[in-house]
Scaffold this motif. Structure first.
Motif, PDB file in Angstrom:
ATOM      1  N   UNK A 453       0.837  -1.541   0.270  1.00  0.00           N
ATOM      2  CA  UNK A 453       0.143  -0.280   0.016  1.00  0.00           C
ATOM      3  C   UNK A 453       0.310   1.123  -0.040  1.00  0.00           C
ATOM      4  N   UNK A 454       0.371   2.192  -0.492  1.00  0.00           N
ATOM      5  CA  UNK A 454       1.586   3.538  -0.380  1.00  0.00           C
ATOM      6  C   UNK A 454      -0.238   4.342  -0.379  1.00  0.00           C
ATOM      7  N   UNK A 455       0.039   5.133   0.130  1.00  0.00           N
ATOM      8  CA  UNK A 455      -1.219   5.840   1.049  1.00  0.00           C
ATOM      9  C   UNK A 455      -0.415   7.922  -0.051  1.00  0.00           C
ATOM     10  N   UNK A 456      -1.379   8.700  -0.171  1.00  0.00           N
ATOM     11  CA  UNK A 456      -1.138   9.553  -0.336  1.00  0.00           C
ATOM     12  C   UNK A 456       1.089   9.820   0.415  1.00  0.00           C
ATOM     13  N   UNK A 476      -1.650   0.311  -8.942  1.00  0.00           N
ATOM     14  CA  UNK A 476      -3.071   0.022  -9.160  1.00  0.00           C
ATOM     15  C   UNK A 476      -3.207   1.625  -8.000  1.00  0.00           C
ATOM     16  N   UNK A 477      -4.097   2.764  -9.363  1.00  0.00           N
ATOM     17  CA  UNK A 477      -3.899   4.190  -8.210  1.00  0.00           C
ATOM     18  C   UNK A 477      -5.401   4.673  -7.938  1.00  0.00           C
ATOM     19  N   UNK A 478      -5.536   5.072  -6.312  1.00  0.00           N
ATOM     20  CA  UNK A 478      -6.741   6.175  -6.408  1.00  0.00           C
ATOM     21  C   UNK A 478      -6.378   8.045  -6.531  1.00  0.00           C
ATOM     22  N   UNK A 479      -7.136   7.951  -7.558  1.00  0.00           N
ATOM     23  CA  UNK A 479      -6.609   9.313  -7.880  1.00  0.00           C
ATOM     24  C   UNK A 479      -7.698  10.286  -8.048  1.00  0.00           C
ATOM     25  N   UNK A 480      -6.940  11.523  -7.783  1.00  0.00           N
ATOM     26  CA  UNK A 480      -7.289  13.122  -8.103  1.00  0.00           C
ATOM     27  C   UNK A 480      -7.270  13.725  -9.505  1.00  0.00           C
ATOM     28  N   UNK A 481      -8.030  13.882 -10.190  1.00  0.00           N
ATOM     29  CA  UNK A 481      -7.917  13.923 -11.841  1.00  0.00           C
ATOM     30  C   UNK A 481      -8.172  15.730 -12.173  1.00  0.00           C
ATOM     31  N   UNK A 515     -10.735   8.799  -9.982  1.00  0.00           N
ATOM     32  CA  UNK A 515     -10.548   7.703 -10.735  1.00  0.00           C
ATOM     33  C   UNK A 515      -9.640   6.405  -9.984  1.00  0.00           C
ATOM     34  N   UNK A 516      -9.703   5.523 -10.185  1.00  0.00           N
ATOM     35  CA  UNK A 516      -8.938   4.529 -10.361  1.00  0.00           C
ATOM     36  C   UNK A 516      -8.424   4.201 -11.707  1.00  0.00           C
ATOM     37  N   UNK A 517      -7.321   4.273 -11.886  1.00  0.00           N
ATOM     38  CA  UNK A 517      -6.079   3.422 -12.642  1.00  0.00           C
ATOM     39  C   UNK A 517      -4.952   2.953 -12.461  1.00  0.00           C
ATOM     40  N   UNK A 518      -4.853   2.087 -13.406  1.00  0.00           N
ATOM     41  CA  UNK A 518      -3.881   1.586 -13.438  1.00  0.00           C
ATOM     42  C   UNK A 518      -2.203   2.015 -13.879  1.00  0.00           C
ATOM     43  N   UNK A 519      -0.879   1.914 -13.075  1.00  0.00           N
ATOM     44  CA  UNK A 519      -0.317   3.226 -13.321  1.00  0.00           C
ATOM     45  C   UNK A 519       0.618   3.007 -14.610  1.00  0.00           C
ATOM     46  N   UNK A 520       0.142   2.348 -15.357  1.00  0.00           N
ATOM     47  CA  UNK A 520       0.426   2.881 -17.233  1.00  0.00           C
ATOM     48  C   UNK A 520      -0.105   3.555 -17.196  1.00  0.00           C
ATOM     49  N   UNK A 521      -2.111   3.850 -17.405  1.00  0.00           N
ATOM     50  CA  UNK A 521      -3.005   5.124 -17.515  1.00  0.00           C
ATOM     51  C   UNK A 521      -1.583   6.326 -17.301  1.00  0.00           C
ATOM     52  N   UNK A 522      -1.695   5.842 -15.712  1.00  0.00           N
ATOM     53  CA  UNK A 522      -1.411   7.284 -15.381  1.00  0.00           C
ATOM     54  C   UNK A 522      -0.444   7.804 -15.928  1.00  0.00           C
ATOM     55  N   UNK A 536      -3.217  13.964  -8.864  1.00  0.00           N
ATOM     56  CA  UNK A 536      -3.210  13.076  -7.487  1.00  0.00           C
ATOM     57  C   UNK A 536      -3.093  12.068  -6.569  1.00  0.00           C
ATOM     58  N   UNK A 537      -2.747  11.410  -6.152  1.00  0.00           N
ATOM     59  CA  UNK A 537      -2.184  10.516  -5.408  1.00  0.00           C
ATOM     60  C   UNK A 537      -3.207  10.637  -4.423  1.00  0.00           C
ATOM     61  N   UNK A 538      -4.198   9.350  -4.467  1.00  0.00           N
ATOM     62  CA  UNK A 538      -4.861   9.717  -3.417  1.00  0.00           C
ATOM     63  C   UNK A 538      -4.490   8.458  -2.747  1.00  0.00           C
ATOM     64  N   UNK A 539      -3.802   7.272  -2.936  1.00  0.00           N
ATOM     65  CA  UNK A 539      -3.634   5.991  -2.341  1.00  0.00           C
ATOM     66  C   UNK A 539      -3.360   5.162  -3.816  1.00  0.00           C
ATOM     67  N   UNK A 540      -2.983   3.943  -3.561  1.00  0.00           N
ATOM     68  CA  UNK A 540      -2.944   3.155  -4.208  1.00  0.00           C
ATOM     69  C   UNK A 540      -1.979   1.484  -3.922  1.00  0.00           C
ATOM     70  N   UNK A 541      -1.773   0.395  -4.982  1.00  0.00           N
ATOM     71  CA  UNK A 541      -1.262  -0.751  -4.820  1.00  0.00           C
ATOM     72  C   UNK A 541       0.063  -0.501  -5.878  1.00  0.00           C
ATOM     73  N   UNK A 542       1.086  -1.400  -5.034  1.00  0.00           N
ATOM     74  CA  UNK A 542       2.319  -1.472  -5.931  1.00  0.00           C
ATOM     75  C   UNK A 542       2.413  -2.677  -6.012  1.00  0.00           C
TER      76      UNK A 542
END
Length: 567
Positions: A453-456, A476-481, A515-522, A536-542
């Motif tokens: 887990x990678x939090x903001x 896979x990232x939860x992001x504010x776009x 939304x949520x998006x994959x690292x490649x999409x980001x 803006x990264x809100x949360x993430x899985x690596x």
């Protein structure tokens, strides 16, 4: 021109149509009322079964004929569960138990206005020049070209990551009358969310030590009555091709060890589609029709968890049994092939050729009910077993919570209609791209094991190189776009649209969404050649990078090439 007599005659005919419609409308209203009661009964049953301590959302979804998301909505207890306390942990108070349980039921928790960490500008030293640089990626796979382009990269020092406590951009609110977008789930904050990041105990993907049982198949054209199986070809009278008529006609000819009937044409489950608002309702009505004596819906089959029907609008699966020893399935061959215009004998030959092509790579191949079942089984037979090899004990299975999150927040291929005035009334040309085997490109590298887990705040604390590494990893990232105000192109990142599992791609300049998006999409949004988007990264899985699909994929590609060459 209509004459006066023609007008009067037309009115009389219209009254006849009206009178003919009335009893049908009453019948339809009665059916819809009964269907509504059955749906309510189904939902209540899901809620009750969801209280069972070993209940699984995926099994309930299969048995109920609904999606996993629908099951979790009805039975939130199938979301994250509290982990057992260690022997030295203090006993919680009643208040803390209540609070913990409320937090633990948060897989469908609405995304809150969390503070985000702004990503670095990955475009500064990377100017993609070719179409390959902008190829649509698949999450959570990492692309080699990304890895190659970031070697020796020097991110500018003036792009400091703001504090996670800095002001966040507001989320755009829908205009009056606009349909509210679907809200995606998020990971609960704190220790409750951290408990999601674990492997399921005593569960791993390991290579099987057995061969799948072979099931005899028959192929049936319900439009013509042509039936083909290993013993020959005949024509049968199917009447209206109800379940009862098919089972009676087929098993009057073929032996009882034929356990799978593929419908090659006719789609009998759509015969009464005009009576239903949705195709799934027509399919369910057909599957649950009257049965001949001795037959019943399959309730169990040893350790087979697929007992019961699968209600799919176009490729349903019906499962029945007679006594305890005879089992059968009726399936659509559309799961495997586009069989339009092909007779059952040709379809059977296609299955034979497919089996031969796969047999060259897997000695123990068995064609199962669907391509996905067969593919999963063949993949499991490529899992490493050599002592000392990485993952020789099997690949860990992520927690049910993480799997549910990915299911709800990761879509499939992009489908979008771009209409005037965004494009000219007359487009200059049409292009068709054959993506039949596109997934093969994305299987040589992917994430493995339990993600980190990678939090903001954790992302903000990283160096710019560490941030770039995380975004280039399988993730896979939860992001504010926020889309640039001057943006004048297609949308780059998916966002939840109204409706179940629906996605769209916002493109309006200045718009902000979560939304949520994959690292490649980001990375695509950050390094596009026009103008980088604000992320803006809100949360993430690596995940750890690995190649669990590579050997399996290479064998399938060889089989594909061999079959294509033979054709």
């Amino acid at each position: 021109m209509i004459s006066a007599k023609g007008y009067q005659d037309g009115l009389a005919e219209l009254r006849e149509v009206r009178d003919a419609m009335k009893p049908l409308e009453r019948q339809l209203a009665k059916i819809q009322t009964e269907l509504g009661k059955l749906r309510a009964q189904r939902d209540e049953k899901v809620r009750v079964l969801g209280t069972y301590e070993k209940a699984k959302a995926d099994r309930l979804a299969t048995s109920a004929g609904v999606s996993v998301i629908d099951v979790v909505a009805l039975a939130p207890s199938l979301g994250p569960q509290e982990t057992a306390r260690g022997p030295e942990e203090p006993s919680p108070t009643d208040d803390s138990i209540t609070k913990s349980r409320a937090e633990a039921h948060a897989p469908a928790q609405a995304i809150k206005e969390r503070e985000g960490a702004v990503t670095p500008n990955l475009r500064t030293s990377m100017q993609p020049e070719t179409a390959a640089d902008l190829a649509e990626p698949s999450q959570p796979l990492a692309e080699d070209e990304y890895q190659e382009q970031r070697v020796g990269e020097n991110l500018p020092a003036d792009l400091a990551v703001p504090s996670p406590n800095s002001a966040a951009a507001p989320v755009a609110q829908p205009a009056q009358g606009e349909v509210q977008e679907r809200t995606l789930p998020s990971i609960p904050e704190g220790a409750v969310g951290d408990r999601w990041f674990r492997a399921e105990p005593n569960l791993a993907s390991t290579r099987p030590n057995f061969k799948q049982a072979t099931r005899q198949m028959a192929f049936l054209d319900t439009a013509t009555g042509t039936l083909v199986w290993q013993g020959g070809t005949v024509t049968v009278d199917l009447g209206r091709a109800s379940v009862a008529e098919i089972l009676t006609a087929v098993y009057a000819i073929v032996p009882a060890d034929v356990e799978r009937i593929y419908v090659t044409a006719g789609d009998p489950w759509h015969r009464d589609a005009a009576r239903h608002q949705f195709l799934k309702d027509a399919v369910a009505d057909w599957l649950n029709g009257p049965l001949p004596g001795g037959w019943q819906v399959e309730s169990s089959r040893g350790k087979d968890r697929q007992a019961g029907h699968l209600v799919h609008p176009r490729n349903p699966v019906g499962r029945w049994q007679r006594g305890t020893d005879q089992h059968t399935e009726i399936r659509s061959v559309g799961e495997w092939f586009d069989a339009a215009g092909a007779d059952p004998a040709t379809v059977r030959e296609a299955f034979v050729l497919l089996w031969k092509a796969l047999r060259r790579h897997w000695d123990d191949v068995v064609l199962m009910g669907s391509p996905s079942q067969t593919g999963r089984d063949l993949w499991s037979r490529t899992i490493p077993t050599k002592a000392g090899a990485r993952w020789a004990d099997g690949f860990p299975v992520m927690s049910q919570e993480i799997r549910g999150l990915l299911h709800a927040t990761a879509g499939q291929g992009r489908t979008e209609l771009i209409a005037p005035p965004r494009v000219p009334e007359r487009v200059p040309a049409w292009y068709e791209v054959d993506r039949t085997f596109a997934y093969a490109k994305h299987t040589w590298s992917s994430g493995v094991g339990v993600p980190q887990r990678v939090t903001a705040s954790a992302f903000a604390a990283m160096s710019e190189k560490e941030q770039a590494d995380a975004l280039f990893a399988p993730s896979h990232w939860q992001v504010r776009v926020t889309i640039p105000k001057a943006w004048n192109h297609v949308g780059l990142l998916p966002a939840p649209a109204p409706g179940e599992r629906a996605w769209h791609y916002p493109y309006e300049g200045g718009r902000t969404f979560v939304t949520w998006a994959g690292g490649a999409e980001v990375n695509l949004a950050l390094r596009n050649p026009l103008q980088p988007w604000r992320i803006e990264i809100l949360d993430g899985l690596v995940w750890e990078k690995g190649d669990p699909l590579k050997g399996w994929s290479n064998k399938l590609k060889d089989a594909w090439a061999g079959a294509a060459g033979a054709g």
